[in-house]
Design an enzyme around this catalytic site. Structure first.
Site, short mmCIF file in Angstrom:
data_model
loop_
_atom_site.label_atom_id
_atom_site.label_comp_id
_atom_site.label_asym_id
_atom_site.label_seq_id
_atom_site.Cartn_x
_atom_site.Cartn_y
_atom_site.Cartn_z
N CYS A 42 50.32 74.19 11.56
CA CYS A 42 49.42 73.05 11.34
C CYS A 42 48.79 73.09 9.95
CB CYS A 42 48.33 73.04 12.41
SG CYS A 42 49.03 73.20 14.07
N PRO A 277 64.40 81.37 38.36
CA PRO A 277 63.09 81.99 38.64
C PRO A 277 62.73 83.16 37.73
CG PRO A 277 64.65 82.35 40.47
CD PRO A 277 65.31 81.41 39.51
N ILE A 279 63.18 82.98 34.43
CA ILE A 279 63.04 82.46 33.06
C ILE A 279 61.94 81.39 33.01
CG2 ILE A 279 64.24 81.37 31.11
CD1 ILE A 279 66.87 82.38 32.23
N GLY A 283 55.79 75.25 25.43
CA GLY A 283 55.67 74.67 24.09
C GLY A 283 56.45 73.39 23.88
N ASP A 284 56.76 73.14 22.61
CA ASP A 284 57.41 71.88 22.23
C ASP A 284 58.77 71.68 22.89
OD1 ASP A 284 55.28 71.57 20.55
OD2 ASP A 284 56.43 71.65 18.68
N TYR A 430 21.19 66.07 21.07
CA TYR A 430 20.60 65.03 20.21
C TYR A 430 19.48 65.56 19.34
CZ TYR A 430 17.51 61.36 18.61
OH TYR A 430 16.70 60.60 17.83
N LYS A 438 20.94 57.89 22.88
CA LYS A 438 22.08 57.34 23.62
C LYS A 438 23.30 57.56 22.72
CE LYS A 438 19.93 53.38 24.51
NZ LYS A 438 19.64 52.01 24.88
P1 FAD Z 1 56.95 76.80 17.33
O1 FAD Z 1 55.55 77.11 17.00
O2 FAD Z 1 57.71 75.86 16.46
O3 FAD Z 1 57.73 78.17 17.42
C1 FAD Z 1 59.06 78.24 17.79
C2 FAD Z 1 59.73 79.37 17.05
O4 FAD Z 1 60.90 79.74 17.75
C3 FAD Z 1 60.19 78.97 15.65
O5 FAD Z 1 59.58 79.77 14.68
C4 FAD Z 1 61.70 79.18 15.69
O6 FAD Z 1 62.22 79.73 14.49
C5 FAD Z 1 61.87 80.15 16.84
N1 FAD Z 1 63.18 80.08 17.49
C6 FAD Z 1 63.83 78.96 17.91
N2 FAD Z 1 65.00 79.29 18.50
C7 FAD Z 1 65.09 80.63 18.45
C8 FAD Z 1 66.08 81.55 18.88
N3 FAD Z 1 67.18 81.15 19.50
N4 FAD Z 1 65.87 82.86 18.65
C9 FAD Z 1 64.73 83.29 18.04
N5 FAD Z 1 63.76 82.45 17.60
C10 FAD Z 1 63.94 81.15 17.81
N6 FAD Z 1 49.90 70.53 16.42
C11 FAD Z 1 48.58 70.27 16.62
O7 FAD Z 1 48.14 70.32 17.78
N7 FAD Z 1 47.75 69.98 15.59
C12 FAD Z 1 48.18 69.92 14.30
O8 FAD Z 1 47.41 69.68 13.37
C13 FAD Z 1 49.57 70.16 14.06
N8 FAD Z 1 50.06 70.09 12.80
C14 FAD Z 1 51.38 70.37 12.59
C15 FAD Z 1 51.86 70.32 11.29
C16 FAD Z 1 53.20 70.60 11.03
C17 FAD Z 1 53.72 70.52 9.65
C18 FAD Z 1 54.06 70.98 12.11
C19 FAD Z 1 55.50 71.31 11.85
C20 FAD Z 1 53.58 71.02 13.40
C21 FAD Z 1 52.24 70.71 13.65
N9 FAD Z 1 51.73 70.75 14.96
C22 FAD Z 1 50.40 70.47 15.16
C23 FAD Z 1 52.58 71.04 16.12
C24 FAD Z 1 52.49 72.51 16.52
O9 FAD Z 1 52.73 73.30 15.41
C25 FAD Z 1 53.53 72.77 17.61
O10 FAD Z 1 53.23 71.95 18.72
C26 FAD Z 1 53.54 74.22 18.08
O11 FAD Z 1 53.78 75.09 17.01
C27 FAD Z 1 54.61 74.41 19.15
O12 FAD Z 1 54.70 75.75 19.53
P2 FAD Z 1 56.08 76.37 20.03
O13 FAD Z 1 55.81 77.80 20.33
O14 FAD Z 1 56.63 75.50 21.09
O15 FAD Z 1 57.06 76.21 18.80
#
Ligand code: FAD
Length: 449
Positions: A42, A277, A279, A283-284, A430, A438
């Site tokens: 972020c 079960p 795994i 996250g995203d 407040y 309010k």
């Molecule tokens: P990530 O944090 O992306 O981590 C996943 C990691 O897994 C990566 O580093 C990747 O390299 C690794 N990976 C993938 N596949 C493999 C594999 N096969 N083997 C080993 N490693 C692997 N969210 C907010 O709430 N507020 C914000 O202000 C905000 N700003 C953001 C700004 C930017 C520029 C970006 C890119 C994202 C932002 N986000 C923000 C979103 C937030 O960063 C993500 O929602 C969060 O990081 C998701 O977490 P994650 O663990 O799912 O994935």
């Protein structure tokens, strides 16, 4: 217990730290294919704008810290390439040596995140056309701007990351144009709530091309990039940042035969468990339940990723925990304007066919603190609620001060299934320099009730 974690940033690192707090004995190994773990995604746009001057500031925790403080074995430059579910084993490719080895698990947690969407248009791979996800991307963008003395930037996509990039490139002295396919930036919000953002962008010299899409890029002889537009026009820039959303990283899960949901994310239950079960996924990369509609949704935000990582660790180590679902609570700063939202927008409700007759919306424009105290700034707030029982469905707000505080309070009200009558009664801080007797939150409840 042997817990293996794939992905070492938001969800993965939270899961590892939580698992260690719950168990001294568990063996925990975290694999990250990139060179860094636990970095602040972020913060990346702000490092590009030199607001965060030092790259080290983005490193929340190093592999050494994980080892020393949490006894977690962190392996960077290590890509997990396959899962053998029958033998409870993963294959890991060491990207430094090129060698592949296997590791056994009792519990496997996937937190591979989401990758920036790659527009399928000509020239997307040209030098000078970037996406932003991690530290290496950030370095490339910074180096390009410095090495080429870039003056003009084109940002494709006016979502949160596009807007943060715009502001930071302006701070670096570039002139920025945003091309956004929808009729307004921040497409997740309702159009009328975004108009202060449009005004602010214009005030800061940013050009907006709304309802417009890029059809391709071409390198020009002077080193610049020409972007063709669907309307027939074009834009010329020295650097292009494509921020048109992200797509869940599901290759590993798909190849292992784990269930994938209808929106393309890994399917998990409320305990973050996949269709296998042994795994978990967080996250995203995962689809989760929308707190209000109960339907599946993809919300790529850091807060849910962190909380889901903790839920997975809790469940793996025997605690009875469930993830509550997401509301999409988010905030974005655009120069001096802050916009925040939680719950569903009118636009989303209409798109889902859920805009019911008994849903009502109200708008109010109170000061962020007592008007008699100097410096009060207006907040524009929209509240959506059910007329039948007063249940709060969503809130959006824009202004210069105190915006996210009101949206956070209303977010908590939504998560606790509260109503506009509760907002009316909420007892909030407040003193004249902070709020009003309010508060805007009370006012919203009073108008709605
Ligand atoms: P990530 O944090 O992306 O981590 C996943 C990691 O897994 C990566 O580093 C990747 O390299 C690794 N990976 C993938 N596949 C493999 C594999 N096969 N083997 C080993 N490693 C692997 N969210 C907010 O709430 N507020 C914000 O202000 C905000 N700003 C953001 C700004 C930017 C520029 C970006 C890119 C994202 C932002 N986000 C923000 C979103 C937030 O960063 C993500 O929602 C969060 O990081 C998701 O977490 P994650 O663990 O799912 O994935």
């Amino acid at each position: 217990k042997r817990i293996l974690i794939v992905g070492g940033v938001a969800g993965g690192a939270s899961c590892a730290a939580r698992a260690r707090r719950l168990s001294e004995e568990a063996e925990i190994i975290m694999f990250e294919k990139g060179p860094f773990v636990s970095f602040a995604n972020c913060g990346l746009p702000f490092h590009i704008g030199d607001v965060i001057e030092k790259e080290e500031a983005l490193m929340v925790a190093s592999p050494q810290l994980f080892k020393e403080r949490f006894n977690v074995d962190v392996r960077v430059n290590s890509e997990v390439v396959s899962i053998d579910r029958r033998n409870s084993e993963i294959a890991v490719k060491d990207l430094s040596s090129g060698e592949t080895y296997t590791e056994k698990y009792d519990a496997l947690v996937l937190s591979p995140g989401a990758a920036p969407v790659r527009l399928p248009i000509p020239g997307i791979d040209l030098p000078g056309v970037f996406t932003l996800r991690n530290i290496p991307d950030t370095r490339r963008i910074r180096e390009w701007v410095s090495a080429n003395g870039s003056n003009r930037a084109l940002v494709v996509g006016g979502g949160f990351i596009g807007l943060e990039m715009t502001e930071n490139l302006v701070k670096r002295g570039l002139t920025v144009t945003i091309v956004e396919a929808q009729s307004h930036v921040m497409p997740a919000l309702d159009p009328e709530m975004v108009s202060p953002v449009h005004s602010e962008l214009k005030r800061c010299g940013v050009s907006l091309r709304l309802g417009e899409s890029v059809t391709g890029f071409q390198s020009m002889p002077d080193g610049s990039i020409r972007a063709g537009l669907a309307s027939g026009g074009e834009e010329q820039a020295d650097i292009v940042i494509v921020c048109v959303g992200v797509r869940p990283e599901t290759k590993l899960a798909r190849e292992a035969g784990l269930e994938i949901g209808e929106l393309g994310g890994i399917r998990v239950d409320s305990r973050m468990r996949t269709s296998d079960p042994a795994i978990w996924a967080v996250g995203d990369a995962v689809e989760v339940r929308d707190f209000i509609t109960g339907g599946w949704t993809l919300i790529p935000l850091a807060g849910p990723a962190n909380r889901q990582g903790r839920v997975a660790a809790d469940v793996i180590l025997g605690r009875d925990r469930e993830f509550r679902g997401v509301q999409g609570t988010a905030v974005c700063g655009v120069f001096d304007v802050t916009v925040a939202s939680t719950g569903l927008s009118e636009k989303t409700l209409k798109r889902l066919g859920l805009w019911k007759q008994d849903y009502e919306k109200i708008y109010l424009h109170p000061g962020h603190h007592a008007l008699y105290y100097p410096g009060a700034r207006t907040i524009s707030l929209k509240l959506i609620f059910s007329k039948k029982d007063g249940r709060i469905i969503g809130c959006q707000a824009a202004g210069k001060e105190g915006v996210e505080k009101r949206v956070d309070v209303i977010s908590m009200a939504i998560q606790s299934n509260r109503t506009v009558f509760d907002l009316e009664e909420a007892e909030l801080c407040y003193a004249p320099q902070y709020g009003s007797a309010k508060d805007p939150v009370n006012m919203a409840g009073m108008i709605a009730a």
